[in-house]
Every structure is written in structure tokens, then in C-alpha cells.
Design a protein around this motif. Sequence first.
Motif, PDB file in Angstrom:
ATOM      1  N   PHE A  56      55.089  45.821 -38.439  1.00  0.00           N
ATOM      2  CA  PHE A  56      55.009  44.459 -38.953  1.00  0.00           C
ATOM      3  C   PHE A  56      56.386  43.921 -39.303  1.00  0.00           C
ATOM      4  CE2 PHE A  56      50.573  45.332 -39.325  1.00  0.00           C
ATOM      5  CZ  PHE A  56      49.991  44.101 -39.174  1.00  0.00           C
ATOM      6  N   ILE A 112      52.383  49.202 -43.152  1.00  0.00           N
ATOM      7  CA  ILE A 112      52.704  48.566 -44.439  1.00  0.00           C
ATOM      8  C   ILE A 112      54.179  48.756 -44.774  1.00  0.00           C
ATOM      9  CG2 ILE A 112      52.231  48.588 -46.907  1.00  0.00           C
ATOM     10  CD1 ILE A 112      49.400  49.412 -46.246  1.00  0.00           C
ATOM     11  N   LEU A 113      54.707  49.947 -44.452  1.00  0.00           N
ATOM     12  CA  LEU A 113      56.107  50.215 -44.762  1.00  0.00           C
ATOM     13  C   LEU A 113      57.030  49.294 -43.963  1.00  0.00           C
ATOM     14  CD1 LEU A 113      57.530  52.079 -46.635  1.00  0.00           C
ATOM     15  CD2 LEU A 113      57.740  53.743 -44.823  1.00  0.00           C
ATOM     16  N   LEU A 115      56.219  46.411 -42.870  1.00  0.00           N
ATOM     17  CA  LEU A 115      56.031  45.101 -43.503  1.00  0.00           C
ATOM     18  C   LEU A 115      56.948  44.990 -44.715  1.00  0.00           C
ATOM     19  CD1 LEU A 115      54.224  42.524 -43.543  1.00  0.00           C
ATOM     20  CD2 LEU A 115      52.726  43.732 -45.102  1.00  0.00           C
ATOM     21  N   GLY A 116      57.057  46.085 -45.456  1.00  0.00           N
ATOM     22  CA  GLY A 116      57.921  46.112 -46.635  1.00  0.00           C
ATOM     23  C   GLY A 116      59.377  45.921 -46.260  1.00  0.00           C
ATOM     24  N   PHE A 117      59.857  46.680 -45.284  1.00  0.00           N
ATOM     25  CA  PHE A 117      61.250  46.538 -44.846  1.00  0.00           C
ATOM     26  C   PHE A 117      61.503  45.128 -44.343  1.00  0.00           C
ATOM     27  CE2 PHE A 117      61.448  51.259 -44.507  1.00  0.00           C
ATOM     28  CZ  PHE A 117      62.594  51.416 -45.247  1.00  0.00           C
ATOM     29  N   SER A 119      59.984  42.413 -45.160  1.00  0.00           N
ATOM     30  CA  SER A 119      60.004  41.457 -46.266  1.00  0.00           C
ATOM     31  C   SER A 119      61.294  41.550 -47.063  1.00  0.00           C
ATOM     32  CB  SER A 119      58.822  41.701 -47.190  1.00  0.00           C
ATOM     33  OG  SER A 119      57.641  41.563 -46.472  1.00  0.00           O
ATOM     34  N   ILE A 120      61.830  42.790 -47.217  1.00  0.00           N
ATOM     35  CA  ILE A 120      63.101  42.936 -47.947  1.00  0.00           C
ATOM     36  C   ILE A 120      64.203  42.201 -47.204  1.00  0.00           C
ATOM     37  CG2 ILE A 120      64.919  44.559 -48.604  1.00  0.00           C
ATOM     38  CD1 ILE A 120      62.924  46.464 -49.485  1.00  0.00           C
ATOM     39  N   THR A 123      63.667  38.466 -47.640  1.00  0.00           N
ATOM     40  CA  THR A 123      64.021  38.005 -48.985  1.00  0.00           C
ATOM     41  C   THR A 123      65.532  38.011 -49.184  1.00  0.00           C
ATOM     42  OG1 THR A 123      62.007  39.088 -49.691  1.00  0.00           O
ATOM     43  CG2 THR A 123      63.428  38.302 -51.425  1.00  0.00           C
ATOM     44  N   TYR A 127      68.031  34.862 -50.172  1.00  0.00           N
ATOM     45  CA  TYR A 127      68.719  34.757 -51.461  1.00  0.00           C
ATOM     46  C   TYR A 127      70.217  35.037 -51.385  1.00  0.00           C
ATOM     47  CZ  TYR A 127      64.407  34.054 -53.990  1.00  0.00           C
ATOM     48  OH  TYR A 127      63.245  33.517 -54.466  1.00  0.00           O
ATOM     49  N   LEU A 238      56.504  35.795 -42.270  1.00  0.00           N
ATOM     50  CA  LEU A 238      55.243  36.443 -41.916  1.00  0.00           C
ATOM     51  C   LEU A 238      54.657  35.807 -40.663  1.00  0.00           C
ATOM     52  CD1 LEU A 238      53.787  38.724 -43.343  1.00  0.00           C
ATOM     53  CD2 LEU A 238      52.274  37.050 -44.373  1.00  0.00           C
TER      54      LEU A 238
ATOM     55  N   LEU B 227      50.202  40.988 -50.114  1.00  0.00           N
ATOM     56  CA  LEU B 227      51.447  41.768 -50.123  1.00  0.00           C
ATOM     57  C   LEU B 227      51.592  42.530 -51.429  1.00  0.00           C
ATOM     58  CD1 LEU B 227      54.088  39.443 -48.430  1.00  0.00           C
ATOM     59  CD2 LEU B 227      53.125  41.564 -47.564  1.00  0.00           C
ATOM     60  N   PHE B 230      49.196  45.395 -51.370  1.00  0.00           N
ATOM     61  CA  PHE B 230      49.675  46.511 -50.555  1.00  0.00           C
ATOM     62  C   PHE B 230      50.700  47.341 -51.302  1.00  0.00           C
ATOM     63  CE2 PHE B 230      48.622  44.457 -46.254  1.00  0.00           C
ATOM     64  CZ  PHE B 230      47.472  45.211 -46.169  1.00  0.00           C
ATOM     65  N   VAL B 234      49.987  51.204 -52.041  1.00  0.00           N
ATOM     66  CA  VAL B 234      50.813  52.250 -51.442  1.00  0.00           C
ATOM     67  C   VAL B 234      51.527  53.036 -52.533  1.00  0.00           C
ATOM     68  CG1 VAL B 234      52.813  52.676 -49.987  1.00  0.00           C
ATOM     69  CG2 VAL B 234      51.065  51.086 -49.253  1.00  0.00           C
ATOM     70  N   GLY B 265      65.029  36.343 -57.609  1.00  0.00           N
ATOM     71  CA  GLY B 265      64.911  36.587 -56.179  1.00  0.00           C
ATOM     72  C   GLY B 265      64.749  38.068 -55.904  1.00  0.00           C
ATOM     73  N   GLN B 268      61.323  39.773 -56.311  1.00  0.00           N
ATOM     74  CA  GLN B 268      60.344  39.721 -55.228  1.00  0.00           C
ATOM     75  C   GLN B 268      60.488  40.915 -54.303  1.00  0.00           C
ATOM     76  OE1 GLN B 268      57.869  37.522 -55.255  1.00  0.00           O
ATOM     77  NE2 GLN B 268      58.825  36.934 -57.177  1.00  0.00           N
ATOM     78  N   ALA B 269      61.736  41.404 -54.151  1.00  0.00           N
ATOM     79  CA  ALA B 269      61.970  42.495 -53.206  1.00  0.00           C
ATOM     80  C   ALA B 269      61.823  43.861 -53.866  1.00  0.00           C
ATOM     81  CB  ALA B 269      63.355  42.371 -52.580  1.00  0.00           C
ATOM     82  N   PHE B 272      58.969  46.247 -52.916  1.00  0.00           N
ATOM     83  CA  PHE B 272      59.078  46.942 -51.644  1.00  0.00           C
ATOM     84  C   PHE B 272      60.114  48.051 -51.727  1.00  0.00           C
ATOM     85  CE2 PHE B 272      57.048  43.067 -50.013  1.00  0.00           C
ATOM     86  CZ  PHE B 272      56.002  43.671 -49.354  1.00  0.00           C
ATOM     87  N   ILE B 275      58.323  50.988 -53.219  1.00  0.00           N
ATOM     88  CA  ILE B 275      57.422  51.768 -52.349  1.00  0.00           C
ATOM     89  C   ILE B 275      58.196  52.569 -51.318  1.00  0.00           C
ATOM     90  CG2 ILE B 275      55.225  50.540 -52.534  1.00  0.00           C
ATOM     91  CD1 ILE B 275      55.734  49.242 -49.898  1.00  0.00           C
ATOM     92  N   ILE B 276      59.329  52.033 -50.884  1.00  0.00           N
ATOM     93  CA  ILE B 276      60.093  52.789 -49.896  1.00  0.00           C
ATOM     94  C   ILE B 276      60.573  54.096 -50.512  1.00  0.00           C
ATOM     95  CG2 ILE B 276      62.268  52.798 -48.626  1.00  0.00           C
ATOM     96  CD1 ILE B 276      61.564  49.707 -48.175  1.00  0.00           C
ATOM     97  N   LEU B 279      57.493  56.370 -51.062  1.00  0.00           N
ATOM     98  CA  LEU B 279      56.928  56.942 -49.838  1.00  0.00           C
ATOM     99  C   LEU B 279      57.827  58.011 -49.238  1.00  0.00           C
ATOM    100  CD1 LEU B 279      55.150  54.088 -47.923  1.00  0.00           C
ATOM    101  CD2 LEU B 279      54.171  56.006 -49.127  1.00  0.00           C
TER     102      LEU B 279
END
Lengths: 324, 294
Positions: A56, A112-113, A115-117, A119-120, A123, A127, A238, B227, B230, B234, B265, B268-269, B272, B275-276, B279
Motif C-alpha cells: 500500500f 499495513i506496514l 501503508l504505514g511507511f 503515510s510517514i 506526512t 510538513y 491514499l 488508519l 490499524f 498492529v 505534524g 500524525q506520523a 506509524f 508500529i514499525i 513490528l
Amino acid sequence: MTMSRFTVPVLIVGAVVLPLATGNTYLHHLLVLWMLFSLLALSLNIIIGYIGELSFGHAAFFGIGAYTTAILGMHFGLPGIFGLFVAAAMAGLFGLVIGYASLRIEGPQFAILTLGFGSIIYTTTNYWVDVTRGPMGISNIAPLGVGGLFEFTTAIEYYYLALFLVAGFGYCCHALMQSRTGRSFIAVRENASLAASLGINVFRTKLLAFVVATAVAGVAGAIFAPYLTVVTPEVMSLHYMVAIIIMVIVGGRGTIAGPILGALIYVGILELLRATGPLRMVIFAGLMTLSVIYLPGGLISILKRKIHIGGGVTDQPPKPEAKQ
Amino acid sequence: MDIETILLIQQIMNGLVNGMTYVLIATGLTLVFGVLHIINFAHGEFYMLGAFFTFFASKLLGLDYVTAGILATVAVASLGIVANRFFFWPLRREHEFTLLLSSLGLALLLTNGGELIFGADPKYISSPFADGIVAMGPMILTQQRILIFGIGALMLVLLYFFIQKTTMGKMMRATAQDAEGAALTGVDIRRVYTVTFVLACGLAALAGALVGPTAMIYPTVGSWAVLKGFIVVVLGGLGSIVGALIGGLTLGVVEALVGGYISLGFAQAVGFAIIIVVLLWRPNGLFGVARRAG
């Protein structure tokens, strides 16, 4: 193999003469988008179709490529066509790091992971105003050029550049699938533990596929930004992440023609439905859902049944199997 | 107490309330994964629908906030039956990606359909508790935020007893362990699917109805919700309700602290980023069981 040996040359010649059939620059613009999204979808296809993982985060690499050319152009003058190589290296490097971290996990967690990367990266781009100019994006990006000798300015020129890359990358995918490396991708997709027992390094194989896919996505982005002359963080949103997945799935994962067809449908339908406003995404989502449920092999599987293109073990879409 | 400490405690309290929202969202997500092994991308849309149904129930039907919220929760929970009937139940034997993508399709349908029907402009749910203030020493919370925390905690306790004590709960746990085995011993899998989706969608809608008055609502809020869901799931481990509780509260507090002391800002990150790290250290999440590659 039932594919006629004329099919591919005929399709390529068709694609070459296509923009000459109309003088309408708007249609030319759509053709460029089609080719760039084809390249992007083909690259994601390596992950979804060949190694069988759902990523993702792919739009982020497209964005990294786009921002690389844009920033190179802004700070270091005209990047020229060499910007494409830098963009590929940059996106591939991110792909290496992110793939190294996330490919240890598979299935839904991997999705999902990524998707996380993704999104980082999105973001951060939004910013980190000093470098990326934040949500405003970078505008007035210089056109791609070859050391002052030639500059890509019109849509047709960009179309041919992208078409060349799509044809080249499509051929590479085809050649790859005939090779040992390509077959090991499929082996990993079909049964990772069996592949491992045959001496295939599953992790390294997946990582290789991931890095190649992300580098190519970077190239697509590196053409996209100078073509539109503007890039905003929205290319990593997204919406795009989902759009690329839709192209690959609706077209047909694990095939070369599928993602190209998927990109055509994406560009075509969104334009045809432009007048319907927000309804177009509803129709598009409905189409994707129906395609996933009733056509797991994608639209290309209908064509295959009708005229027998493709064939061979590597062109088969991954068979969805029940896992309980 | 000096002002620094008060500020810190206030941030943590705000974080816990936000965290409880995440817990409510994530519990449904983790329930659907734990029992049915489905990653439901459309889960956040039920949160969105919960908020919008509350808005329209109070605006068009003239109901008060509490009745509107309950009505919206029940309505969205019933929508869960429909969603399961058309998008999940028929695909139960398919590959997990088919289900993931079909739920993604449902999410897009609901977001864009919502934009079409509700309009893209943000809306505001009025609640009698939104302006009432509860002071605890120097710390301040609105009544609405106390309500979020209280109802969230109550729902988790009820859910716990439902899953542990009732026959249906036992059937759900049996399905989670082995769907085929459960079916062989006479568990009605179809009903388990229905009940799981009703619970999950109802919890998401309730979260939407509760959080609605503290922020603007708009049709794309569902992707934000899923999001967050998730991240929590996770973090805590897919399928674990305790994990969702701890993961949700942790995320809420960490976000509040990062947002308060570093930058909004980055807040928001940060989820994630957590979780990285988690995980890589524990691929199964803090409390979960997942497959590991190779």
C-alpha cells in the motif's frame, strides 16, 4: 504458447501511431497519463503479481521520484534526463530500506506496514516545508532535457518517452519471467517454504523484486513531475495508493498486458465520468469490487479466454486459494 | 503543583480520552480479524456513518443527542448485516487479498457515496455535553470527553462478558480458533459472521457518535479512523482485544505528548513510527499471533 508472434509488434506499432491519429492535445495529455500510470502499475505488478504481496506504499515511491527531479531542478539547475537515474536510485534506496524492514512480515501485516511507511513519507513531505515546500508543492519544474541538446516539451514527446520505457520495462518483465530469477519469484509467491527448501533465499528474492519495483516507480514519478511542471504531496495520498492497486487488480495481476489495460481503464473511466462529479469514484469502486469478486484474474483474463493471448506458466495470474 | 506538571497531566488526560476513541474503533477491527480473519478496510467508514447518522437523526428527525446517537449506532450495526451479506460472507473461502480488496472497494464506495449524499462540507454535531466542563483540581475536561471515556470503558466491559460468558461469545471464540472445526460441532458460522459484524460496526458507529461533537465531521473521516485503527491493532496485536485497549490508550497518550511538546505534524506520523519499531522487535504485535515470513 498460443500468442501470435505478431500480436506484440502490432500493439506497439498501434501505440506509436496512436497520438498521430488526433491533433487534440487533451487526448495527448490522457495518453501520457495512461503510459505513466502503465509504468507505475507494471512496477507494482512485480510486488503484487510476481511475489504475491500487497503493497500500500507504492505511491510514496512514485512521489519520491517526482520530488527528486523537482528538488534537483530547483537547487541544482536543469537535471536533464540524468535526473531519471538519480530518481530511480533514490526511490530504490528507500525501497531497499523499507523493504528490508517490512519484508520480514507477510500477508496483511505487510500490507499495513507498507501503508504505514507510505503515510510517514506522505506526512513528512507535507510538513518538511524547507525542502519540499509542504502542501503548496513545487511548481515551475524545468522540462526534462538531454544536456541542452533536446528538451521534452510537448505531450507527444513525453508520450513517446513513457511508451519507450513501458515497452522496455514490459520486455524486461517478460524476459525476467523466463529466467531463473523470475521463476524463483513465482516459486516464492506460490509456496514460500517449499521455495526455501529448494535453496531459494526467500527474503533476498522478495527484497530484489521490491527494490526493482520501487526504482521503476521512481522513474515514473521523475517523468510525471516535469511533465505536469508541478508536484504536490497529493501524488502520495491514499487516493493514489489505492488507484495503483486498482489498476493492477482490475487489469490483471501477474501479467504484463493487465496493468497496462488497468491504467487505460483508470485514466479512461475517470475522464469519461468527469461530468458525473463524485459519482465517478463510486462507480470506480463498484467496478473494482465486482472485478475482485467475479474476475480475480482481472479483465485480461476475459481477453485471454476469447483470443488466447499469453499462456505459459508465468503469465498465469496467481490462483486465489482459500486459506483457513 | 507547578504549571509544567499540570500541563503534562492535562496532556495525558486528553491523550487517554483520544486513546479511548481509538480503542473503540480498533476493538471492532480486531474482533473481525480475530474471529473471522478478515482485515476490514471499510471499518472506518462505519465510524463515519455513525457520526453522520447522528447528525441527520438530530437535524432531520429533531431527536436529542442521546437518542440520535443510539439510533445511529443501531442503524449502522444493522448496516453491518448488509455489508457482511454482500461483501464478506460470499467471499469467505477466497484468498485473504480478495477479502482485503473487496473491503477496500466497500470503503471507497462508502466514502465517495457519503460525499455524494452528505456533501463534502464539514458538519458539526451539537451535544448538550460539549460545553459543560468538569474540573478536577486544576485539570479540565469537557463532559463530552468524560462521556467518551466512560462509555468506551463500559462497552469494553460488556464486550468482555459477552465474549467470555454467553453462548454466542463461546461460538465466536470457537470460530476464531478453527472455523471448520466449529462448524463441525454445530456452530452456526453464518450467525457468527453476522453477530461479529454487527458488534464491530456498532462499536465503530458508537465511536463516531461520541467523537462527532468534539470535532468537525466530513465524509473522508473514515480513512483517518481506519488508519488509527490499524496502528492500534498492529501495535497491540491483530485479534487481541486487550492489545487493542493497551495499544489504543498508548497511541492516544504518545500522540498527545508528541503533539504538545514536539509538533502536531509529527504527531500524525508517530503512530506509524511506533508500529514499525514494534513490528521489527515483535512481528506479532505486543499481544498477537501472526505469520512471519521465511
